[in-house]
Write an enzyme that holds these catalytic residues in place. Structure first.
Site, PDB file in Angstrom:
ATOM      1  N   ARG A  48       1.062  -2.535  -9.967  1.00  0.00           N
ATOM      2  CA  ARG A  48       1.112  -1.902  -8.649  1.00  0.00           C
ATOM      3  C   ARG A  48      -0.238  -1.685  -7.909  1.00  0.00           C
ATOM      4  O   ARG A  48      -1.137  -1.464  -8.680  1.00  0.00           O
ATOM      5  CB  ARG A  48       1.918  -0.641  -8.808  1.00  0.00           C
ATOM      6  CG  ARG A  48       3.099  -0.631  -9.533  1.00  0.00           C
ATOM      7  CD  ARG A  48       4.120  -1.674  -9.073  1.00  0.00           C
ATOM      8  NE  ARG A  48       4.792  -1.137  -7.568  1.00  0.00           N
ATOM      9  CZ  ARG A  48       5.801  -1.925  -7.016  1.00  0.00           C
ATOM     10  NH1 ARG A  48       5.935  -2.981  -7.396  1.00  0.00           N
ATOM     11  NH2 ARG A  48       6.201  -1.520  -5.923  1.00  0.00           N
TER      12      ARG A  48
ATOM     13  N   HIS B 226       0.497 -11.111  -3.516  1.00  0.00           N
ATOM     14  CA  HIS B 226       1.790 -10.455  -4.099  1.00  0.00           C
ATOM     15  C   HIS B 226       2.909 -11.627  -4.259  1.00  0.00           C
ATOM     16  O   HIS B 226       3.941 -11.063  -4.103  1.00  0.00           O
ATOM     17  CB  HIS B 226       1.960  -9.187  -3.481  1.00  0.00           C
ATOM     18  CG  HIS B 226       3.073  -7.979  -3.920  1.00  0.00           C
ATOM     19  ND1 HIS B 226       3.188  -7.018  -3.788  1.00  0.00           N
ATOM     20  CD2 HIS B 226       3.634  -8.265  -5.275  1.00  0.00           C
ATOM     21  CE1 HIS B 226       3.779  -6.279  -4.413  1.00  0.00           C
ATOM     22  NE2 HIS B 226       4.190  -7.124  -5.387  1.00  0.00           N
TER      23      HIS B 226
ATOM     24  N   GLU C 229       0.734  -3.855   3.015  1.00  0.00           N
ATOM     25  CA  GLU C 229       0.783  -5.370   2.776  1.00  0.00           C
ATOM     26  C   GLU C 229       1.568  -5.970   3.775  1.00  0.00           C
ATOM     27  O   GLU C 229       2.552  -5.667   4.048  1.00  0.00           O
ATOM     28  CB  GLU C 229       1.690  -5.353   1.305  1.00  0.00           C
ATOM     29  CG  GLU C 229       0.986  -4.708   0.005  1.00  0.00           C
ATOM     30  CD  GLU C 229       1.786  -5.266  -1.160  1.00  0.00           C
ATOM     31  OE1 GLU C 229       2.763  -5.727  -1.403  1.00  0.00           O
ATOM     32  OE2 GLU C 229       1.078  -5.289  -2.304  1.00  0.00           O
TER      33      GLU C 229
END
Length: 333
Positions: free
Chosen positions: A242, A291, A272
């Site tokens: 994370r 990601h 993000e």
């Protein structure tokens, strides 16, 4: 149990036609929207009357949860659940389920990929090829030094599903391991045949560190300036867990100042995707990926099937496969 209402607040799939078929088969009243960055008011307006709320990245905070009049189960479409206010959900006896097992191999593969890419300086190799092609002769100077992975010490922080898979994947590379996981059960420790070590030793002695810790108050900025100062100057740090586990601005400074050598990062804390001027994106000693460690066709279908399975379990009076707070007792019927 009568007909229940299930809503999806936001999603990453191209479409939800498969879900429409599955929920029609289950006799569920189903609706979905794309509210990933919507306000609390918009999410409440859409989801207030649903018994089950399925969420990907939308923020399900205190205001939203208190506005869910009929909700008894929130299903997080993913491994983590830090976008859901668990304390408020538990207080209201709303169960929260998540999907920690849908993309274990994929995330482990991404971590190993980043380890190898950093160790072999993949992006610099790519640049050397293009620069040398223009010059008409090889110029390898920018890539030095490159070290063999064989014989190095890999520190694994968190030996859960993903960390354990990384451990098994790397065993064939001739590396030694240091593992830090204060919550690892004795049975699991014996299963792997490992000794556990304090984080301080892992920081001092590891050539490569890969973190697989969940994000909570204890792990927030587990890797920050003091930790980088304890690491080897030739060390590599990889984070596919994370974003908040690593202070990325401190990491950027540590790389530029030579406190550590290289980093591979797939997750981001502040937002993000990160802003285009985010410093780490412009650091030649960092390999940043978008990601996508969860991504594969297989994992994509795996999580969709598991979410439908949790809805079906609810219909039959059963809790989700992986409840965040097992103490919550769902009121069925």
């Amino acid at each position: 149990m009568g007909k229940i209402r299930v809503v999806i607040t936001d999603y990453i799939e191209n479409d939800l036609k498969w879900e429409e078929v599955q929920f029609q088969r289950l006799g569920v009243d189903f609706a979905y929207a794309q509210l990933k960055v919507a306000s609390a008011e918009q999410i409440i307006e859409f989801a207030a009357d649903a018994e089950i709320v399925i969420v990907n990245m939308a923020k399900i905070g205190t205001e939203v949860i208190n506005g869910l009049r009929r909700c008894r189960l929130i299903i997080r479409h993913g491994v983590g659940y830090d976008n859901v206010d668990i304390a408020t959900a538990s207080k209201r006896q709303i169960a929260v389920g998540y999907m920690p097992d849908y993309c274990v191999n994929e995330v482990a593969e991404q971590a190993v990929m980043l380890i190898m890419a950093c160790q072999r300086k993949l992006l610099i190799q790519h640049r050397i090829l293009h620069d040398s092609a223009k010059k008409g002769e090889w110029d390898f100077a920018p890539v030095y030094p490159v070290h063999s992975l064989h014989g190095k010490t890999v520190g694994i922080v968190g030996l859960g599903r993903i960390g354990g898979t990384v451990y098994r994947m790397l065993q064939g590379f001739g590396v030694q391991f240091l593992v830090c996981d204060p919550y690892l059960s004795e049975a699991r420790r014996q299963e792997y045949g490992i000794e556990l070590h304090p984080l301080e030793r892992l920081l001092r002695e590891s050539d490569i560190i890969t973190t697989h810790a969940p994000l909570n108050e204890e792990s927030y900025h587990m890797f920050d300036e003091p930790q980088f100062k304890q690491m080897k100057k030739a060390a590599i740090l990889v984070n596919t867990a994370r974003g908040g586990v690593v202070n990325l601005r401190a990491l950027d400074r540590a790389l530029r100042e030579g406190l550590i050598a290289y980093a591979g990062v797939d997750v981001y804390e502040e937002k993000e995707p990160p802003a285009p001027d985010f410093p780490l994106l412009h650091n030649e000693k960092a390999i940043c990926t978008p990601h996508l460690s969860w991504l594969s066709e297989e994992a994509g279908w795996n999580i969709r099937k598991k979410i439908v399975e949790d809805v079906e379990r609810f219909i039959h009076g059963q809790p989700p496969r992986y409840p965040v707070d097992p103490q919550v007792q769902i009121q069925f019927g």
